[in-house]
Write a protein that holds these residues in place. Structure first.
Motif, PDB file in Angstrom:
ATOM      1  N   ALA A   2       0.842  -1.202   0.000  1.00  0.00           N
ATOM      2  CA  ALA A   2       0.000   0.000   0.000  1.00  0.00           C
ATOM      3  C   ALA A   2       0.874   1.248   0.000  1.00  0.00           C
ATOM      4  N   ARG A   3       0.428   2.227  -0.728  1.00  0.00           N
ATOM      5  CA  ARG A   3       1.170   3.475  -0.828  1.00  0.00           C
ATOM      6  C   ARG A   3       0.953   4.307   0.443  1.00  0.00           C
ATOM      7  N   THR A   4       2.023   4.755   1.066  1.00  0.00           N
ATOM      8  CA  THR A   4       1.892   5.543   2.293  1.00  0.00           C
ATOM      9  C   THR A   4       1.673   7.011   1.962  1.00  0.00           C
ATOM     10  N   ARG A   5       0.985   7.704   2.844  1.00  0.00           N
ATOM     11  CA  ARG A   5       0.711   9.119   2.649  1.00  0.00           C
ATOM     12  C   ARG A   5       1.852   9.964   3.216  1.00  0.00           C
ATOM     13  N   ALA A   6       2.088  11.068   2.575  1.00  0.00           N
ATOM     14  CA  ALA A   6       3.095  12.004   3.069  1.00  0.00           C
ATOM     15  C   ALA A   6       2.622  12.600   4.384  1.00  0.00           C
ATOM     16  N   ALA A   7       3.583  13.015   5.207  1.00  0.00           N
ATOM     17  CA  ALA A   7       3.250  13.586   6.518  1.00  0.00           C
ATOM     18  C   ALA A   7       2.394  14.836   6.383  1.00  0.00           C
ATOM     19  N   THR A   8       2.505  15.503   5.236  1.00  0.00           N
ATOM     20  CA  THR A   8       1.761  16.755   5.031  1.00  0.00           C
ATOM     21  C   THR A   8       0.417  16.532   4.334  1.00  0.00           C
ATOM     22  N   TYR A   9       0.030  15.278   4.137  1.00  0.00           N
ATOM     23  CA  TYR A   9      -1.186  14.982   3.371  1.00  0.00           C
ATOM     24  C   TYR A   9      -2.414  15.670   3.954  1.00  0.00           C
ATOM     25  N   ASP A  10      -2.633  15.503   5.250  1.00  0.00           N
ATOM     26  CA  ASP A  10      -3.833  16.062   5.870  1.00  0.00           C
ATOM     27  C   ASP A  10      -3.837  17.594   5.818  1.00  0.00           C
ATOM     28  N   ASP A  11      -2.669  18.188   6.027  1.00  0.00           N
ATOM     29  CA  ASP A  11      -2.594  19.651   5.950  1.00  0.00           C
ATOM     30  C   ASP A  11      -2.919  20.137   4.543  1.00  0.00           C
ATOM     31  N   GLN A  12      -2.391  19.451   3.553  1.00  0.00           N
ATOM     32  CA  GLN A  12      -2.665  19.852   2.162  1.00  0.00           C
ATOM     33  C   GLN A  12      -4.135  19.654   1.825  1.00  0.00           C
ATOM     34  N   ARG A  13      -4.709  18.580   2.323  1.00  0.00           N
ATOM     35  CA  ARG A  13      -6.137  18.330   2.076  1.00  0.00           C
ATOM     36  C   ARG A  13      -6.981  19.438   2.685  1.00  0.00           C
ATOM     37  N   GLU A  14      -6.670  19.846   3.916  1.00  0.00           N
ATOM     38  CA  GLU A  14      -7.414  20.919   4.555  1.00  0.00           C
ATOM     39  C   GLU A  14      -7.241  22.234   3.798  1.00  0.00           C
ATOM     40  N   HIS A  15      -6.032  22.453   3.272  1.00  0.00           N
ATOM     41  CA  HIS A  15      -5.784  23.654   2.473  1.00  0.00           C
ATOM     42  C   HIS A  15      -6.653  23.645   1.220  1.00  0.00           C
ATOM     43  N   ILE A  16      -6.756  22.504   0.577  1.00  0.00           N
ATOM     44  CA  ILE A  16      -7.590  22.381  -0.625  1.00  0.00           C
ATOM     45  C   ILE A  16      -9.051  22.646  -0.283  1.00  0.00           C
ATOM     46  N   LEU A  17      -9.538  22.070   0.808  1.00  0.00           N
ATOM     47  CA  LEU A  17     -10.930  22.279   1.203  1.00  0.00           C
ATOM     48  C   LEU A  17     -11.200  23.755   1.496  1.00  0.00           C
ATOM     49  N   ALA A  18     -10.263  24.417   2.163  1.00  0.00           N
ATOM     50  CA  ALA A  18     -10.446  25.834   2.496  1.00  0.00           C
ATOM     51  C   ALA A  18     -10.474  26.698   1.240  1.00  0.00           C
ATOM     52  N   GLN A  19      -9.564  26.436   0.314  1.00  0.00           N
ATOM     53  CA  GLN A  19      -9.525  27.229  -0.922  1.00  0.00           C
ATOM     54  C   GLN A  19     -10.757  26.978  -1.778  1.00  0.00           C
ATOM     55  N   ALA A  20     -11.175  25.722  -1.862  1.00  0.00           N
ATOM     56  CA  ALA A  20     -12.367  25.399  -2.636  1.00  0.00           C
ATOM     57  C   ALA A  20     -13.614  26.020  -2.009  1.00  0.00           C
ATOM     58  N   ALA A  21     -13.699  25.990  -0.676  1.00  0.00           N
ATOM     59  CA  ALA A  21     -14.844  26.593   0.003  1.00  0.00           C
ATOM     60  C   ALA A  21     -14.922  28.082  -0.297  1.00  0.00           C
ATOM     61  N   ALA A  22     -13.775  28.752  -0.313  1.00  0.00           N
ATOM     62  CA  ALA A  22     -13.756  30.184  -0.619  1.00  0.00           C
ATOM     63  C   ALA A  22     -14.245  30.441  -2.041  1.00  0.00           C
ATOM     64  N   LEU A  23     -13.804  29.618  -2.980  1.00  0.00           N
ATOM     65  CA  LEU A  23     -14.247  29.787  -4.369  1.00  0.00           C
ATOM     66  C   LEU A  23     -15.744  29.518  -4.503  1.00  0.00           C
ATOM     67  N   PHE A  24     -16.214  28.412  -3.914  1.00  0.00           N
ATOM     68  CA  PHE A  24     -17.640  28.089  -3.985  1.00  0.00           C
ATOM     69  C   PHE A  24     -18.477  29.192  -3.344  1.00  0.00           C
ATOM     70  N   ALA A  25     -17.986  29.732  -2.224  1.00  0.00           N
ATOM     71  CA  ALA A  25     -18.733  30.771  -1.512  1.00  0.00           C
ATOM     72  C   ALA A  25     -18.838  32.044  -2.350  1.00  0.00           C
ATOM     73  N   HIS A  26     -17.791  32.384  -3.083  1.00  0.00           N
ATOM     74  CA  HIS A  26     -17.778  33.649  -3.823  1.00  0.00           C
ATOM     75  C   HIS A  26     -18.390  33.553  -5.217  1.00  0.00           C
TER      76      HIS A  26
END
Length: 218
Positions: A2-26
């Motif tokens: 199984a492919r392991t996730r990078a230590a920063t995976y969750d942080d990057q995912r949260e960053h993506i969700l935050a940026q997408a939420a801002a775009l969807f909101a605007h």
């Protein structure tokens, strides 16, 4: 293997969700492309698809993560050994502060849930209803007669009506901020709560909220 996730995976995912939420909101969910999300996140489209299968999953993750945080707040407050009125005040304060820090997510939840696929929509709405039920239960502890008169949930929806749309008029840098508004909401609601009298038809039929804190007619 199984492919392991990078230590920063969750942080990057949260960053993506935050940026997408801002775009969807605007600019709205239909008006936002995955290309725009990738650009806002500073990643390639291929990298974006490493985190999210498609735009539908991105919307679902934004909505579900926000509702999950609200449910977690309810659980934290419920665990406090406090009198019912103090717990209700704490719930109001925690929700007002959460909305202050998650305005984009909240706007997406109020406006874009209708675009979710059926299974994802049910999951979000079920979470919302659990939040409403928890508030209504606490409210009924403050005034037990309200549960008997089937008014606990309607009054809970009125309370959320005060909280949910604060982001549309309470502007950053103004004379009031969310920390200042939270006790005002509590005082206004609880002051009126003790004066509520059941209307004559209150026991005619049970009230079923359409969705919850977030789906309100505009």
């Amino acid at each position: 293997m199984a492919r392991t996730r990078a230590a920063t995976y969750d942080d990057q995912r949260e960053h993506i969700l935050a940026q997408a939420a801002a775009l969807f909101a605007h600019q709205g969910y239909p008006g936002t492309s995955m290309n725009q999300v990738a650009a806002a996140c500073g990643v390639s489209k291929a990298t974006l698809y490493h985190y999210m299968r498609d735009k539908a999953e991105l919307l679902a993750q934004i909505a579900q993560s926000h509702v999950g945080r609200l449910e977690a707040l309810v659980a934290e407050v419920a665990a406090q050994p406090l009198p019912a009125e103090e717990r209700l005040r704490m719930l109001i304060t925690r929700f007002v502060r959460e909305y202050a820090d998650a305005q984009h997510h909240h706007r997406v939840l109020t406006e874009d849930v209708k675009f979710l696929e059926p299974a994802a929509q049910r999951q979000v709405l079920d979470g919302q209803r659990r939040v409403v039920t928890a508030f209504a239960r606490t409210l009924a502890e403050v005034r037990p007669a309200l549960a008997e008169q089937q008014l606990a949930k309607p009054l809970t929806m009125l309370l959320f009506g005060m909280i949910n749309w604060m982001f549309t008029w309470l502007k950053p840098g103004g004379a009031l901020n969310h920390d200042m508004m939270a006790p005002l909401v509590s005082d206004l609601f609880l002051g009126g709560l003790h004066a509520v009298q059941a209307p004559a038809a209150a026991t005619a039929a049970p009230f079923s909220p359409p969705i919850h804190p977030t789906e309100t007619a505009r």
